[in-house]
Write a protein that holds these residues in place. Structure first.
Motif, PDB file in Angstrom:
ATOM      1  N   UNK A 281       0.799  -1.228   0.000  1.00 38.07           N
ATOM      2  CA  UNK A 281       0.000   0.000   0.000  1.00 38.07           C
ATOM      3  C   UNK A 281       0.835   1.283   0.000  1.00 38.07           C
ATOM      4  N   UNK A 282       2.149   1.183  -0.069  1.00 37.09           N
ATOM      5  CA  UNK A 282       2.995   2.374   0.084  1.00 37.09           C
ATOM      6  C   UNK A 282       2.718   3.425  -0.988  1.00 37.09           C
ATOM      7  N   UNK A 283       2.240   3.001  -2.166  1.00 37.83           N
ATOM      8  CA  UNK A 283       1.959   3.963  -3.227  1.00 37.83           C
ATOM      9  C   UNK A 283       0.731   4.826  -2.922  1.00 37.83           C
ATOM     10  N   UNK A 284      -0.067   4.410  -1.932  1.00 35.29           N
ATOM     11  CA  UNK A 284      -1.275   5.154  -1.578  1.00 35.29           C
ATOM     12  C   UNK A 284      -0.991   6.305  -0.620  1.00 35.29           C
ATOM     13  N   UNK A 285       0.193   6.324  -0.023  1.00 35.78           N
ATOM     14  CA  UNK A 285       0.540   7.382   0.916  1.00 35.78           C
ATOM     15  C   UNK A 285       1.100   8.574   0.142  1.00 35.78           C
ATOM     16  N   UNK A 286       0.298   9.617   0.061  1.00 33.52           N
ATOM     17  CA  UNK A 286       0.677  10.804  -0.706  1.00 33.52           C
ATOM     18  C   UNK A 286       1.450  11.766   0.206  1.00 33.52           C
ATOM     19  N   UNK A 287       2.746  11.693   0.137  1.00 37.83           N
ATOM     20  CA  UNK A 287       3.612  12.485   1.001  1.00 37.83           C
ATOM     21  C   UNK A 287       4.420  13.478   0.183  1.00 37.83           C
ATOM     22  N   UNK A 288       4.553  14.682   0.706  1.00 38.80           N
ATOM     23  CA  UNK A 288       5.443  15.647   0.068  1.00 38.80           C
ATOM     24  C   UNK A 288       6.885  15.291   0.418  1.00 38.80           C
ATOM     25  N   UNK A 289       7.813  15.888  -0.289  1.00 40.70           N
ATOM     26  CA  UNK A 289       9.224  15.642   0.013  1.00 40.70           C
ATOM     27  C   UNK A 289       9.544  16.055   1.448  1.00 40.70           C
ATOM     28  N   UNK A 290       8.992  17.194   1.886  1.00 39.59           N
ATOM     29  CA  UNK A 290       9.246  17.654   3.259  1.00 39.59           C
ATOM     30  C   UNK A 290       8.663  16.686   4.284  1.00 39.59           C
ATOM     31  N   UNK A 291       7.436  16.208   4.040  1.00 41.50           N
ATOM     32  CA  UNK A 291       6.829  15.222   4.940  1.00 41.50           C
ATOM     33  C   UNK A 291       7.706  13.982   5.058  1.00 41.50           C
ATOM     34  N   UNK A 292       8.150  13.510   3.907  1.00 42.21           N
ATOM     35  CA  UNK A 292       8.941  12.278   3.882  1.00 42.21           C
ATOM     36  C   UNK A 292      10.271  12.468   4.619  1.00 42.21           C
ATOM     37  N   UNK A 293      10.901  13.596   4.433  1.00 44.23           N
ATOM     38  CA  UNK A 293      12.168  13.850   5.107  1.00 44.23           C
ATOM     39  C   UNK A 293      11.992  13.969   6.619  1.00 44.23           C
ATOM     40  N   UNK A 294      10.883  14.576   7.054  1.00 47.10           N
ATOM     41  CA  UNK A 294      10.598  14.661   8.489  1.00 47.10           C
ATOM     42  C   UNK A 294      10.386  13.271   9.079  1.00 47.10           C
ATOM     43  N   UNK A 295       9.680  12.419   8.348  1.00 45.71           N
ATOM     44  CA  UNK A 295       9.414  11.064   8.835  1.00 45.71           C
ATOM     45  C   UNK A 295      10.707  10.262   8.922  1.00 45.71           C
ATOM     46  N   UNK A 296      11.563  10.391   7.906  1.00 47.75           N
ATOM     47  CA  UNK A 296      12.853   9.680   7.945  1.00 47.75           C
ATOM     48  C   UNK A 296      13.661  10.115   9.158  1.00 47.75           C
ATOM     49  N   UNK A 297      13.700  11.413   9.417  1.00 44.57           N
ATOM     50  CA  UNK A 297      14.447  11.908  10.577  1.00 44.57           C
ATOM     51  C   UNK A 297      13.890  11.340  11.873  1.00 44.57           C
ATOM     52  N   UNK A 298      12.564  11.266  11.980  1.00 41.88           N
ATOM     53  CA  UNK A 298      11.943  10.727  13.195  1.00 41.88           C
ATOM     54  C   UNK A 298      12.230   9.238  13.353  1.00 41.88           C
ATOM     55  N   UNK A 299      12.187   8.514  12.246  1.00 40.85           N
ATOM     56  CA  UNK A 299      12.496   7.085  12.309  1.00 40.85           C
ATOM     57  C   UNK A 299      13.954   6.847  12.683  1.00 40.85           C
ATOM     58  N   UNK A 300      14.851   7.652  12.128  1.00 41.04           N
ATOM     59  CA  UNK A 300      16.267   7.516  12.474  1.00 41.04           C
ATOM     60  C   UNK A 300      16.506   7.862  13.943  1.00 41.04           C
ATOM     61  N   UNK A 301      15.793   8.877  14.451  1.00 41.75           N
ATOM     62  CA  UNK A 301      15.887   9.194  15.883  1.00 41.75           C
ATOM     63  C   UNK A 301      15.444   8.001  16.715  1.00 41.75           C
ATOM     64  N   UNK A 302      14.361   7.360  16.288  1.00 40.46           N
ATOM     65  CA  UNK A 302      13.852   6.197  17.025  1.00 40.46           C
ATOM     66  C   UNK A 302      14.885   5.070  17.032  1.00 40.46           C
ATOM     67  N   UNK A 303      15.468   4.798  15.877  1.00 38.52           N
ATOM     68  CA  UNK A 303      16.490   3.744  15.799  1.00 38.52           C
ATOM     69  C   UNK A 303      17.701   4.094  16.666  1.00 38.52           C
ATOM     70  N   UNK A 304      18.105   5.353  16.659  1.00 41.07           N
ATOM     71  CA  UNK A 304      19.276   5.742  17.446  1.00 41.07           C
ATOM     72  C   UNK A 304      19.038   5.575  18.944  1.00 41.07           C
TER      73      UNK A 304
END
Length: 240
Positions: free
Chosen positions: A198-221
């Protein structure tokens, strides 16, 4: 002693004029470093071209428990990665994912299940055409289940903040700084439904996606020891 196993290429580093060190995640031994001869001609038995990031290989290896760097005897590619070598979006994803995995998979129990998940992920990335920009989000979400750090995503209207440190939604704003605000927390709840189907159904802007990546990386760290900044992240941020 010789063993047959499967491996996913995470990367390679220079070692000498005649050898480099290939880093792989194997189905039987987890993350392993192998001595890789630098190719000098057509008759070279083990070709360096097989070791493109995220290549999935059949391996015959010499494995000694106390040895830091093991030896390769036979190497064969399981399936070609045409898209991952030619599609620039997939190339960017491959370099980011391989660097990410090289730190996340330093120590891992449950190697076989984790390996199978990652192998399926690579096959999916090679075949996928829609929703590619969200692929790494789906992989990072899914991988938490295999590393034993999957967050508690139960959510009600009373639980407004996601505590990154404890991996759960909480009622009150945490006393530490590792949490998401109400808006981010609600958004994360929806995002944890993402998968390769279903990943193609998530309509994310570049800024949204970058914020999410940063949050996920924070979680992993917060949950993976000594997880450094990723050099490939800046290239990934340019994905549309």
């Amino acid at each position: 002693m010789l063993f047959k196993t499967e491996g996913i290429v995470l990367g390679a580093t220079s070692y000498s004029d005649t050898y480099s060190i290939a880093h792989l995640f194997t189905r039987d031994f987890g993350r392993v470093s192998y001595l890789l001869p630098i190719s000098r001609g057509k008759k070279t038995k083990i070709r360096n071209s097989l070791f493109f990031p995220l290549s999935v290989l059949y391996l015959e290896v010499e494995h000694m428990p106390l040895r830091d760097v093991q030896r390769l005897k036979e190497v064969e590619r399981q399936f070609p990665l045409y898209g991952l070598c030619t599609n620039m979006t997939k190339v960017s994803l491959a370099f980011f994912i391989s660097e990410f995995l090289s730190f996340i998979l330093r120590e891992s129990d449950n190697n076989e299940l984790t390996f199978d998940y990652l192998k399926n992920s690579i096959e999916t990335l090679e075949a996928t055409e829609k929703g590619l920009a969200n692929f790494h989000l789906a992989l990072m979400m899914g991988l938490t289940r295999f590393l034993g750090i999957y967050p508690n995503t139960e959510f009600t209207g009373n639980y407004s903040f996601f505590d990154l440190q404890h991996g759960e939604f909480v009622v009150n704003e945490p006393m530490h700084s590792y949490y998401l605000d109400r808006k981010e927390s609600h958004y994360l709840r929806d995002l944890y439904r993402i998968n390769y189907s279903n990943m193609h159904l998530f309509k994310l802007s570049r800024n949204n996606r970058n914020e999410i990546v940063d949050q996920l990386l924070d979680y992993y760290r917060l949950h993976i020891y000594n997880f450094p900044p990723l050099k490939s992240l800046e290239v990934l941020r340019e994905l549309g």
